[in-house]
Structure formats: C-alpha cells, structure tokens
Scaffold this active site. Structure first.
Site, mmCIF file in Angstrom:
data_model
loop_
_atom_site.group_PDB
_atom_site.id
_atom_site.type_symbol
_atom_site.label_atom_id
_atom_site.label_comp_id
_atom_site.label_asym_id
_atom_site.label_seq_id
_atom_site.Cartn_x
_atom_site.Cartn_y
_atom_site.Cartn_z
ATOM 1 N N SER A 150 -23.735 13.578 -32.208
ATOM 2 C CA SER A 150 -25.035 12.931 -32.334
ATOM 3 C C SER A 150 -26.117 13.797 -31.671
ATOM 4 C CB SER A 150 -24.967 11.523 -31.743
ATOM 5 O OG SER A 150 -26.092 10.766 -32.112
ATOM 6 N N ASP A 226 -21.577 5.071 -40.845
ATOM 7 C CA ASP A 226 -22.411 5.262 -39.656
ATOM 8 C C ASP A 226 -23.742 4.536 -39.848
ATOM 9 O OD1 ASP A 226 -24.152 6.362 -37.660
ATOM 10 O OD2 ASP A 226 -22.895 8.156 -37.561
ATOM 11 N N HIS A 259 -20.147 5.609 -36.072
ATOM 12 C CA HIS A 259 -20.717 6.569 -35.121
ATOM 13 C C HIS A 259 -19.939 6.622 -33.807
ATOM 14 C CE1 HIS A 259 -24.190 9.182 -34.387
ATOM 15 N NE2 HIS A 259 -24.337 8.660 -33.179
#
Length: 281
Positions: A150, A226, A259
């Site tokens: 991320s 996600d 995620h």
C-alpha cells in the site's frame, strides 16, 4: 543501537532494534530477520527491505506476513522499518490515520513543521542502510532489494525508481502507484510537499516511470476484492506507464483477495522468491 527484542524463528533470529535517528530527529525502531545462514562463518547475504502501509509499524509484517519462513529458505536478511517518525510532538500529527504518525509516505517533507522530522525517504535510502552495513556483518549491501504494501508499496517503487544503483529488485502488494492522483496521496503530498503539484512527480511512481533508468523486473500483486482498488490504488496507471517506458512490469490481479495481511501472507513467498532470483544475479 540497542537490541530490544529477539525471537528464534525458522532457525534464524527475529530481532528489533532501537536507535536515535539523525534523519528524523527522534528514537526509531526497526526489525531485522537474520536467517540461519547468517550464523555461518564469513556469511554474506542479500538484504531485503519491507515498507509497511498506513497506520503500521515494523510489527505488522513481522507478526502477520509469514515472511521469515521464506527468508530462511532463500537466505535473505529482512529489514522492516517503521512508517513515520515517532514522538516528535508536532501539533495535528495524530489527528487522522492517513497523515502524520504512521503515515510518513516515504517522502522528505519540505513544508513547515513537517520538514524537520518527516524525512522517511532519507531514512530508508541512506540512514538505515548505513546502520545495517555497520551492525549486521552478514549483510551484503551491494545486493539489496525493496518491497512493500500500500503506502509502503508506493515507497518501495519510488525508492527503486529513484535509486536503480542501490536496489537490484523491487515488488509491491497493492501499492499506491499514482499518489498525485488519488485522495490519500493528494492529502499527504499537500501537507508534506506543499500545493505546487509540479514538485510531486519525483515522489510518484507512475510519473517517475518515464524518467527512471530502472529496467529490472517489477512484480505487483493486487487483490480484486480490495476496497481501495478503484479510488486509491489504480495499478493500471503504473502498468501503462511502465509499458510505455519499457519497464518489465508484471501486474497480477488476484480474484477474491482484499487489502489485508491475509492477502500478503498468501503471496509473500512468491515475492521473496522473486527478490532472491534477482539478488543472486
């Protein structure tokens, strides 16, 4: 340098160190995994840095990713720094999860009051490698790779693209590939770098693709479930820019994955194998 934690793991040692950072002006912690090969006489092993995402510390990867097993298998030293300075007491740094504490975005801030402490790029690319070179005898610094998740995926890509001479491998899980064009990045860059968007490109992997000399393979995994995919991550932007620039990028879209670290743990073995292959060339 003070070692504050040490656990046996897959024949090696998972350690955590604390030190006074000159780049950030505060005490910092980072994790080091020494695989069993590091204890061999005159061992010289590749180094792989992992950059974590928003709200995280070194602990997320160490405790949740399952990386030690694969680092032991391939003989890699794993380094996991924190995601921002800590305890610098800047007003407002704890007001939100996506700016300030836990959200350094791996840039060198230019704006007051952030410029004094929020210099995670210099920390990751200069100060931390110098510490590893000095205090980890088994580390062969000329064979270094970097990856992350991320915000940390953004950091890994930017560090590699800006410094192809420092890193021999790069990969990312669900990276923020174009921070200049998504809400997380726009908030962070405005605060750390100021409102002049022309200064943002040097911290944006998609923008850097056309200027970097990086031509080694790039591996990106992205979960299709996600929740941040469409609004914050937009991996196809980097895939298109890399294709235009001649950067060999593999973007794998993984159905059903979100995620979380369940996603990372599912594919981290393949990422570490990717780095091991590149770092042994």
């Amino acid at each position: 340098m003070e070692r504050i934690k040490n656990w046996a793991s897959f024949g090696g040692q998972q350690q955590v160190w604390r030190h006074a950072s000159t780049s950030l002006g505060c005490a910092m912690e980072f994790a080091v995994y020494l695989p069993p090969q590091a204890s061999e006489k005159n061992a010289k092993l590749p180094v792989l840095y992992y950059l974590s995402g928003l709200t995280c510390t070194w602990e997320n990867m160490v405790a949740k990713a399952g990386a030690q097993r694969y680092a032991a298998e391939h003989g890699l030293i794993l380094i996991a720094p924190d995601t921002s300075p800590r305890g610098v007491n800047i007003p407002g740094e704890d007001d939100s999860y996506d700016f300030g504490s836990g959200a350094g975005f791996y840039v060198d801030a230019t704006q007051t009051p952030w410029a004094r402490h929020y210099r995670m790029y210099s920390y990751v690319t200069q100060e931390l490698p110098a510490l590893i070179a000095e205090h980890v005898p088994a580390a062969e610094m000329a064979r270094s790779g970097i990856f992350g998740h991320s915000m940390g995926g953004h950091g890994a890509l930017v560090c590699a693209f800006r410094n192809p001479q420092l890193y021999k491998s790069v990969s990312a899980f669900a990276p923020i590939v174009a921070p200049s064009r998504v809400p997380w990045g726009e908030k962070a860059f405005t605060g750390y770098l100021g409102p002049d968007r022309s200064t943002w490109n040097s911290w944006d992997a998609t923008a850097l693709a056309s200027a970097t000399d990086w031509r080694k393979p790039v591996l990106i995994d992205q979960g299709m479930a996600d929740e941040f995919l469409e609004n914050q991550l937009k991996p196809q932007l980097l895939a298109n820019a890399a294709a235009a620039a001649g950067i060999p990028l593999t973007l794998r879209l993984q159905a059903g994955y979100d995620h979380s670290y369940y996603f990372i743990a599912s594919f981290i073995g393949e990422h570490i194998a990717h780095h091991a292959q590149q770092l042994r060339r």
